[in-house]
Enzyme design. Structure first.
Site, short mmCIF file in Angstrom:
data_model
loop_
_atom_site.label_atom_id
_atom_site.label_comp_id
_atom_site.label_asym_id
_atom_site.label_seq_id
_atom_site.Cartn_x
_atom_site.Cartn_y
_atom_site.Cartn_z
N HIS A 75 0.83 -1.30 -0.04
CA HIS A 75 -0.02 0.01 -0.05
C HIS A 75 0.94 1.14 -0.11
CE1 HIS A 75 -2.81 3.15 1.34
NE2 HIS A 75 -3.61 2.30 0.74
N GLU A 106 -3.66 2.08 -7.37
CA GLU A 106 -4.14 3.17 -6.40
C GLU A 106 -3.31 4.22 -6.77
OE1 GLU A 106 -6.46 1.64 -2.93
OE2 GLU A 106 -4.32 1.23 -2.49
C1 PEP Z 1 -6.77 3.57 0.16
O1 PEP Z 1 -6.11 4.22 0.97
O2 PEP Z 1 -6.22 2.49 -0.36
C2 PEP Z 1 -7.77 4.16 -0.25
C3 PEP Z 1 -8.47 3.67 -1.23
O3 PEP Z 1 -8.50 5.24 0.59
P1 PEP Z 1 -9.65 6.21 0.04
O4 PEP Z 1 -10.68 5.43 -0.77
O5 PEP Z 1 -10.00 6.62 1.35
O6 PEP Z 1 -9.08 7.34 -0.91
#
Ligand code: PEP
Length: 257
Positions: A97, A169
């Site tokens: 992450h 992400e």
């Molecule tokens: C994350 O931190 O992986 C995430 C998706 O958080 P958020 O949806 O709050 O941006």
């Protein structure tokens, strides 16, 4: 849209055990009414894993851990080993992450060791990748994503990779200060990642679940999930609140009705 989608959340360092149990009880009930085309997962803190695993033992919710060391055991104060997590019976291991990379300097080579350790213990590694704002602004997002993917999955065989999931992400889209990504940007990134996976693994690469995460919310989740190469959503804040998570799940469920 895929005929099977993965929807889940990483609780990060938010819920206490009591809060996590209350949340999971509600999700257990909800999961009974949600289409079997939707695979549900939650990733609690280590302190909550044992009771949450017990609470979900008769449900279809998959349980993951937020991090682990790659060694079986040793002098690594504060770390948790794959053996320890296997004893609990978790299904998934979230690796790489952006907060682990940013605050604890985790790099792709370490994540790769963890991927191998996770696979050898029967977990599904959920490998998180994503470019940061500087990389995006320098137009090197694709190079960054290709490199992350290749190093994180180094020496993972075609057979093993059938257990792996990838979460894209973009770092600039995550969390309180995140800017939600345009659906066209996400579509392009996922198509690129799919192409990379197919180059690496052939037809098997076409089947690896590719999840999207980063400020997914009630306003934008539908746009994202309809993108061809988005096979699921990895949701933070919008899933920690059970009311908004319920709304998201109900609307996704309608897609399979
Ligand atoms: C994350 O931190 O992986 C995430 C998706 O958080 P958020 O949806 O709050 O941006």
């Amino acid at each position: 849209m895929s005929n099977k989608i993965w929807i889940g959340t990483n609780w990060k360092m938010t819920k206490t055990l009591k809060e996590g149990l209350a949340y999971t009880e509600e999700l257990n009930e909800l999961s009974k009414k949600v289409s079997s085309n939707i695979e549900l997962f939650i990733i609690p803190s280590h302190t909550a894993l044992i009771p949450i695993h017990e609470l979900t033992s008769k449900s279809r919710i998959h349980i993951g851990a937020q991090n682990m060391h790659w060694e079986e055991e040793g002098a690594y104060t504060g770390e948790v080993s794959p053996r320890m997590l296997e004893e609990i019976g978790i299904d998934m291991i979230e690796l790489g992450h952006s907060e682990r990379r940013q605050y604890y300097n985790e790099n792709d080579r370490e994540i790769n060791k963890k991927v191998h350790a996770g696979l050898s213990h029967g977990f599904t590694p959920l490998v998180c990748i994503g470019e940061n704002l500087e990389q995006k602004n320098n137009n090197i997002s694709k190079e960054v994503l290709a490199a992350q993917l290749k190093v994180c999955l180094k020496d993972v065989t075609k057979e093993e990779v059938t257990k792996v999931m990838v979460a894209y992400e973009p770092v600039w889209a995550i969390g309180e200060n995140g800017i939600p990504a345009d659906a066209t940007y996400v579509a392009e990134a996922h198509a690129f990642l799919r192409q990379q996976l197919v180059e690496l693994y052939g037809e098997t690469g076409a089947k690896i679940p590719l999840l999207f995460g980063g400020s997914v919310n009630l306003e934008n989740f539908m746009e994202y999930i309809k993108i061809e190469d988005v096979n699921g959503l990895f949701i933070g804040r919008a899933a920690w609140n059970m009311d908004s998570f319920k709304q998201i799940l109900h609307r996704l469920d309608d897609l399979f009705a």
